[in-house]
Design a protein around this motif. Structure first.
Motif, PDB file in Angstrom:
ATOM      1  N   TYR A  93       1.368   8.525  -8.585  1.00 22.85           N
ATOM      2  CA  TYR A  93       2.009   9.194  -7.448  1.00 22.85           C
ATOM      3  C   TYR A  93       2.376  10.632  -7.814  1.00 22.85           C
ATOM      4  CZ  TYR A  93       2.743   4.318  -6.002  1.00 22.85           C
ATOM      5  OH  TYR A  93       2.578   2.999  -5.680  1.00 22.85           O
ATOM      6  N   SER A  96       0.834  -1.198   0.000  1.00 20.01           N
ATOM      7  CA  SER A  96       0.000   0.000   0.000  1.00 20.01           C
ATOM      8  C   SER A  96       0.867   1.246   0.000  1.00 20.01           C
ATOM      9  CB  SER A  96      -0.939   0.021   1.205  1.00 20.01           C
ATOM     10  OG  SER A  96      -0.213   0.198   2.395  1.00 20.01           O
ATOM     11  N   ARG A  97       0.315   2.306  -0.564  1.00 19.83           N
ATOM     12  CA  ARG A  97       0.995   3.598  -0.544  1.00 19.83           C
ATOM     13  C   ARG A  97      -0.060   4.705  -0.511  1.00 19.83           C
ATOM     14  NH1 ARG A  97       5.936   5.602  -4.487  1.00 19.83           N
ATOM     15  NH2 ARG A  97       5.816   7.823  -4.014  1.00 19.83           N
ATOM     16  N   ARG A  98       0.188   5.692   0.300  1.00 19.82           N
ATOM     17  CA  ARG A  98      -0.752   6.810   0.426  1.00 19.82           C
ATOM     18  C   ARG A  98      -0.708   7.670  -0.821  1.00 19.82           C
ATOM     19  NH1 ARG A  98       0.222  11.991   1.828  1.00 19.82           N
ATOM     20  NH2 ARG A  98      -1.368  13.219   2.906  1.00 19.82           N
ATOM     21  N   LYS A 133      -5.600   5.655  -0.546  1.00 17.06           N
ATOM     22  CA  LYS A 133      -4.417   4.829  -0.741  1.00 17.06           C
ATOM     23  C   LYS A 133      -4.558   3.977  -1.996  1.00 17.06           C
ATOM     24  CE  LYS A 133      -3.475   4.529   4.216  1.00 17.06           C
ATOM     25  NZ  LYS A 133      -3.312   3.636   5.386  1.00 17.06           N
TER      26      LYS A 133
END
Length: 310
Positions: free
Chosen positions: A298, A155-157, A277
């Protein structure tokens, strides 16, 4: 039979939950499928499936083997595709699951820019707030608010968000502005549902104090866009992610209330528990197009966050 074909057969059985169905898809008899499955289990000395005349389910070790099969078969298919087609690794589908509201506001414009740069990529965008297992759904990327309980994903915000209560100015003029969470008991609530369960218990934190209110649902829906539309039409108070209603607040179509509380549909009312996310499978040989899109995603969200701070 080789190990790869056994993996393909096993994955087909699990997908269809049927020996006979797997046989039809693979051009084999149900008896042949059963015989090969037994030989596979005998080879490893384990039981991979619990089987009755009407039901098939994975054992614990079968779950591990199944996930490994999916990863290996996907890698083989990707490699074969590149070899047979002789094309750039950026060609092919990207399957994305995301909430409808944020998809229309942000994800679709980002996708359009990405496809302009990589026209050989074909995006598949599905609107769904209830994905719990990426591998079983056969998707590449899940974008959602809050946590996804799947140990097999990274996961990545993407962006900071928070849940807020909102209503139209017309509704608040007629029914009054709630000053405390308990005041919501006198108001109409527009309630989200998840997996056929109404999220009627709303949680509020101020400092170290946590309280909850079971609201009175005037409408229920599993579609966040419907909930927002009902709020815009003056039908009640909704709990929404701030990213979804930011433009409506800026133009005065919606007004937030109880702003001095941190709010959520569960007791995890922390600052980052509702952030937006992105989740994706941890694949050693992840297709280049997915890596490119994640980097693009991103970058675009970083630009949006920078613009908001300016």
């Amino acid at each position: 039979m080789n190990k790869l074909s056994d993996m393909a057969m096993f994955a087909t059985i699990v997908k269809l939950k049927s020996m006979a169905g797997a046989g039809r898809e693979l051009g084999m008899s149900a008896a042949s499928v059963t015989t090969r499955l037994r030989a596979l289990e005998d080879r490893y000395g384990v039981k991979l499936l619990n089987r009755t005349t009407r039901h098939i389910s994975l054992t614990d070790i079968g779950e591990i083997y199944y996930r490994s099969c999916l990863e290996i078969l996907d890698s083989v298919n990707e490699t074969e595709h590149l070899i047979k087609q002789g094309v750039r690794a950026t060609q092919g589908p990207i399957k994305i699951v995301a909430p409808k509201d944020i998809s229309k506001l942000i994800i679709l414009p980002i996708l359009s820019e990405f496809i302009a740069e990589y026209p050989e990529v074909t995006p598949h965008l599905y609107f769904d707030d209830h994905v719990h297992n990426i591998a079983d759904r056969g998707v590449d990327i899940v974008i959602r608010y809050g946590e996804l309980n799947d140990s097999n994903v990274i996961s990545r915000r993407l962006g900071k968000s928070e849940r807020t209560l909102c209503a139209s100015p017309e509704y608040l003029k007629e029914h009054g502005i709630p000053q405390t969470p308990n005041d919501l008991l006198e108001h109409d609530a527009l309630v989200m549902s998840s997996d056929h369960e109404a999220l009627k218990t709303w949680y509020f934190r101020k400092g170290s104090k946590l309280e909850s209110v079971v609201v009175k649902a005037k409408y229920l829906s599993d579609d966040g866009e419907i909930i927002k539309e009902l709020a815009l039409r003056g039908q009640g108070i909704a709990m929404k992610s701030l990213l979804d209603i930011k433009e409506d607040i800026q133009h005065g179509r919606l007004v937030t209330v109880l702003d001095d509380y941190v709010k959520n549909f569960n007791s995890a009312t922390t600052e980052n528990s509702t952030d937006l996310k992105v989740y994706y499978l941890d694949k050693r040989h992840q297709p280049k197009r997915i890596r490119l899109f994640l980097d693009f995603l991103y970058h675009k969200f970083a630009e949006l966050e920078k613009a908001e701070k300016a």
